[in-house]
Design an enzyme around this catalytic site. Structure first.
Site, mmCIF file in Angstrom:
data_model
loop_
_atom_site.group_PDB
_atom_site.id
_atom_site.type_symbol
_atom_site.label_atom_id
_atom_site.label_comp_id
_atom_site.label_asym_id
_atom_site.label_seq_id
_atom_site.Cartn_x
_atom_site.Cartn_y
_atom_site.Cartn_z
ATOM 1 N N ASN A 95 18.335 51.420 35.258
ATOM 2 C CA ASN A 95 18.568 50.008 35.583
ATOM 3 C C ASN A 95 18.540 49.130 34.335
ATOM 4 O O ASN A 95 17.755 48.188 34.211
ATOM 5 C CB ASN A 95 17.550 49.517 36.624
ATOM 6 C CG ASN A 95 16.114 49.714 36.176
ATOM 7 O OD1 ASN A 95 15.804 50.643 35.433
ATOM 8 N ND2 ASN A 95 15.230 48.860 36.642
ATOM 9 N N ASP A 305 5.730 54.318 38.685
ATOM 10 C CA ASP A 305 6.877 53.474 39.042
ATOM 11 C C ASP A 305 6.829 52.170 38.244
ATOM 12 O O ASP A 305 7.029 51.070 38.769
ATOM 13 C CB ASP A 305 6.929 53.195 40.545
ATOM 14 C CG ASP A 305 8.340 52.815 41.008
ATOM 15 O OD1 ASP A 305 9.301 53.175 40.327
ATOM 16 O OD2 ASP A 305 8.466 52.137 42.046
#
Length: 416
Positions: A95, A305
């Site tokens: 991303n 994460d």
């Protein structure tokens, strides 16, 4: 360079010295001696309180900003954060801007990190621009160093595209990652759909959105006989579904984030956007099931994460804030309270490395020294002083921690 670790307790099930306290001599990045006591002239001595060591930790889901979002985190600084948090390797999500959907971006990221103590392993986007429409150049990216392919926190809505991907990647042993969320059920939800979301008037994301996507993906894996990794599961039913699928010997693995093992949707009551994550925080019964899933091996690995978000996109109204929390610095201290130390270390090191085809280096004489250094007994309250990242969006702010990483020894470097 000679390094001498004094009185280090070894946590490594693959090592003949597992659970033993030893002195360890490292010469030119290789473990040369492991003995009860070592005296070595002209060596740098590392002696830390309650020192424990293990195989180097590997985080399978980390976001840095570079290229494109350097204000959130650069590669160089992010790798320093990872090293000081105990990680010798990190998998970097695609991303970025431009999205990591071609070999040029993959090679750029690898070259940026070539002299770092912590190794970088890019994850290539599964679709061009992570738009979910056309499959990206998977084979080229794998040849350039990508270890897997997935659109970070974006579901593969088209089942036929995933089916084709599962068939195609078998030609070169590629690994696909499918984020478990059916967008048409999740809608514009912000938090877990439950009592708290109703009382607070926040749009909910039902557990069903995750579970129905997992069911679909498992059917596709069974049909194609492909290989799939399901990241950051968050519900009790998801654990049950994956456990059943593994009993059929499907080639699947899954991960869970640290915050889904330790926090519930009660955190959202103060409308702190740092608690806005995807998947959303669930209930205590989900936490309990996820912990049990790690212990019994249904869940294969744990991730931070880690997703840095700059203050302009995080410190704002809950509805408008971006999803995501940093997590590298807080991972060990948060999880050491809910999991046995040996289970935690295994799920941070050997198990994820094997799945993603990363080199495994057990603590043995003659092996490469790739070590995480930590203490499982330090107690403290996690505060902004403990945040090393450029962005400060931590879901664990003001939470009690037990255990702390000292740093790493890797690539013939020491970062403490």
């Amino acid at each position: 360079m000679k390094l001498l670790l004094k009185a280090a307790k070894i946590i490594d099930k693959s090592s003949p010295y597992h659970l033993q306290t030893k002195d360890i001599l490292i010469e030119k990045g290789i473990i040369s001696k492991i003995e009860d006591s070592i005296s070595e002239a002209h060596s740098e001595i590392i002696q830390l309180e309650d020192l424990h060591i293990s195989q180097g930790w590997f985080d399978t889901s980390v976001c840095f900003g570079e290229p494109g979002f350097e204000e959130r985190e650069t590669i160089d600084h992010g790798l320093q954060v990872a090293a000081k948090s105990g990680f010798t390797a990190v998998a970097i999500n695609p991303n970025t801007n431009p999205v990591s959907d071609n070999k040029a971006v993959i090679e750029l990221m690898i070259n940026k990190a070539q002299y770092s103590a912590t190794n970088i392993h890019p994850i290539g986007a599964f679709t061009n621009g992570m738009k979910g429409e056309d499959m990206a150049e998977l084979f080229d990216m794998q040849n350039s160093g990508a270890i897997a392919f997935g659109d970070y926190n974006k579901a593969i809505s088209n089942p036929n595209l995933l089916k084709i991907g599962l068939l195609y990647t078998q030609n070169f042993n590629g690994l696909l990652i499918s984020f478990p969320q059916e967008n048409r059920i999740a809608g514009s939800g912000l938090v877990n759909e439950e009592v708290n979301s109703t009382q607070l008037g926040l749009k909910g994301i039902p557990a069903l959105a995750e579970e129905i996507q997992i069911v679909r993906d498992l059917f596709l894996v069974e049909y194609t006989e492909g290989k799939l990794h399901i990241p950051t599961i968050s519900t009790k039913k998801s654990v049950e579904l994956i456990k059943e699928a593994k009993s059929k010997c499907l080639d699947i693995t899954c991960s869970v984030s640290a915050h889904h093992l330790t926090l519930t949707d009660n955190e959202i009551k103060n409308f702190d956007a740092n608690n806005k994550v995807l998947p959303p925080l669930r209930t205590q019964k989900d936490c309990d099931a996820l912990i049990e899933g790690v212990k019994d091996g249904t869940i294969d690995m744990i991730t931070s994460d880690h997703n840095p978000i700059d203050i302009e996109h995080k410190k704002m109204e809950y509805n408008n804030a971006k999803f995501g929390s940093i997590g590298l610095e807080s991972l060990f201290g948060s999880l050491n309270q809910v999991l046995p130390l040996e289970v935690l270390v295994e799920n941070l090191s050997e198990k994820p490395k094997k799945r993603f085809n990363i080199e495994v280096n057990p603590i043995k004489v003659g092996n490469k020294a790739e070590l995480s250094l930590f203490t499982p007994t330090a107690e403290y309250i996690f505060s902004e002083e403990d945040i090393l990242s450029s962005s400060k969006n931590s879901i664990f702010m003001n939470k009690k921690m037990i255990g702390k990483a000292y740093g790493i020894i890797a690539n013939n470097q020491v970062i403490l």
